[in-house]
Write an enzyme that holds these catalytic residues in place. Structure first.
Site, PDB file in Angstrom:
ATOM      1  CB  ALA A  15      -1.033   0.089   1.281  1.00  0.00           C
ATOM      2  CE  LYS A  78      -7.085 -14.290  -9.572  1.00  0.00           C
ATOM      3  NZ  LYS A  78      -7.223 -13.428  -8.448  1.00  0.00           N
ATOM      4  CB  VAL A 185       6.802   6.256  13.500  1.00  0.00           C
ATOM      5  CG1 VAL A 185       5.923   7.309  14.355  1.00  0.00           C
ATOM      6  CG2 VAL A 185       7.312   6.654  12.010  1.00  0.00           C
ATOM      7  CG  LEU A 333      -3.132  -4.900   4.958  1.00  0.00           C
ATOM      8  CD1 LEU A 333      -2.316  -5.947   5.602  1.00  0.00           C
ATOM      9  CD2 LEU A 333      -4.610  -5.779   4.862  1.00  0.00           C
ATOM     10  N   GLY A 434     -17.305   0.167  -8.766  1.00  0.00           N
ATOM     11  CA  GLY A 434     -16.865  -0.779  -7.945  1.00  0.00           C
ATOM     12  C   GLY A 434     -17.051  -2.121  -8.401  1.00  0.00           C
TER      13      GLY A 434
END
Ligand code: FAD
Length: 506
Positions: A15, A78, A185, A333, A434
């Site tokens: 991400a 795929k 962090v 996530l 979507g």
């Protein structure tokens, strides 16, 4: 002249690097200065190998060449997902990336197929799908560009090593001027008046200031959850799996151009072929099986030599109620997770990155932008959620408690409505935005055993004999053309051969 907006990304998993590479590609240095902080000590979640065809648009948007990306990430092609034992023990169907048949007499193909079935001419709907026919024979080729051609009616995605993909994106982003900071962090500075995040403080003593913070810190959601307390909406009541065990095996002879998902006694097992190995995992519900039993089951089911011990992962299906809160946007996530049955997580990252670019703020962030971002992200999550629940809910298995539980559980009203419309006359909602499109719904609805009791009345505009003839013609065309396709293994070797792939990190 205003200084550029300072964007700080926390996290260097898939991400974080997808966000980084897109921002440095699309925005100019005078508009936005991007820094990314990641910690090698913490590491990434280390799974996530199957994608959706939309990934191709993302790579094109950020200027990545497909063959190069596939070489560098040990990728394969795929064409969809095979679902074994999901409807009942012994059942088998594919969710293809592509259509079944073509419209006949002005209505979608499946209405004619239903009409034929109700008239006593039953046939396997998978035989009319080019992607399924190719997948069943382990064949692959690129779709034709001529939209009239039978072999233009499918799409494809990739299986890849997600760790290598993130490293590849990092090279691209750093090559375009992104500053990467290695370190952990420790805590987060907030503006006492507004509550906005002002800086991230690292264990090294370094402080990184910013105007906009992107939380890609994974399940921990360090900024969006731990700091800004955006609530997490838990969907375990519909999607009961909450753990996974992942284990790589040696590359197997069965080099499939599709992911395999096999339903088991407490969840399901994935099998994903890459160039250099096969990815495997058991996604299960801890309410229905112990970790030890799950590990034994997974290791006993492998079709190749394991290359490592199974890696345990815990998760919850659900999402943040506000992924964009104040000057923080959670992506990946940190924003939510829907279990990996349909490989939707990287796609959800992609749509969040695209929405961020479209709604990219000024220094004074307009709350309307955040509302619009959250509306779009929520919509995506809700739709994927319904599609996943469909697989669990519509089952006829009686051998294990989880399947009885899922059959009897209450489902969202939106999904109940879709099931009723399909059962009545094969109607499938078509979304503007979507996932998933009607062919996807069709394959899973029929695959899980729901047959419509009626069809669109317009189907009767052509005679049954003519409709049957067109159906037969299409099926023969698909079968003939697929026979002439090269094998998946040949195309991968040819397309991705040449350069040495990066070595996977341990
Ligand atoms: C079992 C399973 C199977 C999956 N399969 C698929 C699939 O087939 N297809 C798919 O699309 N998706 C799949 N996913 C989802 C996919 O793995 C994720 O979407 C993807 O890896 C993105 O993860 P991420 O970058 O959000 O988080 P992570 O990979 O966890 O990265 C988090 C980053 O944040 C950094 N970080 C965290 N805290 C700190 C800190 N305090 N200081 C500095 N750095 C910090 C870490 O170092 C790391 O770089 C799967 C997920 C699971 C659990």
């Amino acid at each position: 002249m205003q200084r550029p907006l300072r964007v700080v990304i926390l996290g260097g998993g898939t991400a974080g690097w997808m966000t980084a590479v897109a921002l440095v590609r699309v925005l100019k240095p005078h508009q936005c200065a991007v820094q990314l902080i990641e910690s090698d000590d913490i590491g990434t979640v280390g799974v996530g190998e199957a994608t959706l065809p939309q990934m191709r648009d993302f790579n094109a948007m950020v200027g990545i060449l497909e063959s190069e990306m596939m070489r560098r990430t040990n990728a394969t092609f795929k064409l969809g997902i095979e679902f074994r034992d999901w409807g009942f023990l012994g059942s088998d169907y594919h969710h293809p990336f592509g259509a079944h048949g073509k419209p006949i007499g002005g209505v979608a193909f499946h209405h004619q197929w239903t009409r034929a079935r109700l008239a006593g001419h039953d046939s396997d709907i998978g035989e009319y799908s080019y992607a399924i026919a190719a997948a069943r024979r382990n064949r692959f080729d690129f779709p034709a560009e001529d939209h009239q051609a039978v072999n233009s009616t499918y799409n494809f995605a990739y299986h890849f090593d997600a760790g290598l993909y993130a490293r590849y994106l990092r090279e691209v982003a750093e090559g375009r001027g992104l500053r990467r900071i290695e370190g952990k962090v420790r805590d987060v500075g907030l503006n006492p008046q507004t509550g906005d995040i002002t800086e991230l403080r690292l264990e090294s003593g370094e402080t990184v200031e910013g105007d906009l913070f992107i939380d890609c810190s994974g399940f921990r959601g360090m900024l969006i959850g731990q700091t800004l307390n955006s609530p997490f909406e838990d969907w375990t009541r519909w999607l009961p799996c909450d753990r996974a065990l992942a284990v790589p095996t040696e590359r197997s002879k069965d080099f499939t151009p599709y992911t395999r998902s096999t339903a088991l006694e407490a969840g399901w097992q994935w099998r994903i072929p890459l160039q250099h190995r096969t990815g495997n995992g058991y996604v299960y519900s801890s309410a229905f099986i112990s970790d030890d039993e799950a590990a034994t089951r997974l290791m006993g089911n492998l079709d190749g030599m394991p290359l490592a011990d199974p890696k345990p992962i815990r998760f919850r299906s659900g999402r943040r109620t506000a992924s964009w809160t104040r000057n923080c946007i959670a992506i990946g996530l940190a924003s939510g997770f829907l279990e990996p049955l349909e490989s939707t997580s990287i796609y959800l990252t992609q749509v969040a990155v695209q929405a961020l670019i479209q709604l990219f703020p000024d220094r004074a962030i307009d709350p309307a932008l955040a509302r619009e971002f959250n509306r779009r992200v929520d919509n995506e999550y809700d739709r994927v959620r319904d599609f996943l629940i469909l697989h669990y809910h519509l089952n006829r298995r009686d051998d294990a408690e989880i399947w009885r539980h899922c059959r009897e559980m209450e489902i969202p009203d939106s999904l109940a409505e879709t099931l009723a419309l399909f059962a009545h006359r094969g109607h499938i909602p078509q979304y503007k935005d979507g996932l998933f499109s009607p062919p996807s719904w069709l394959s899973v609805l029929v695959g899980q055993g729901l047959s419509p009791s009626g069809y669109h009345p317009l189907a009767d505009a052509v005679s049954l004999e003519d409709a049957l003839e067109e159906m037969r013609w299409w099926r023969d065309q698909v079968s003939d053309r697929v026979e002439r396709m090269p094998s998946h293994a040949e195309v991968v070797a040819d397309y991705c051969g040449g350069a040495e792939p990066l070595r996977a990190q341990a």
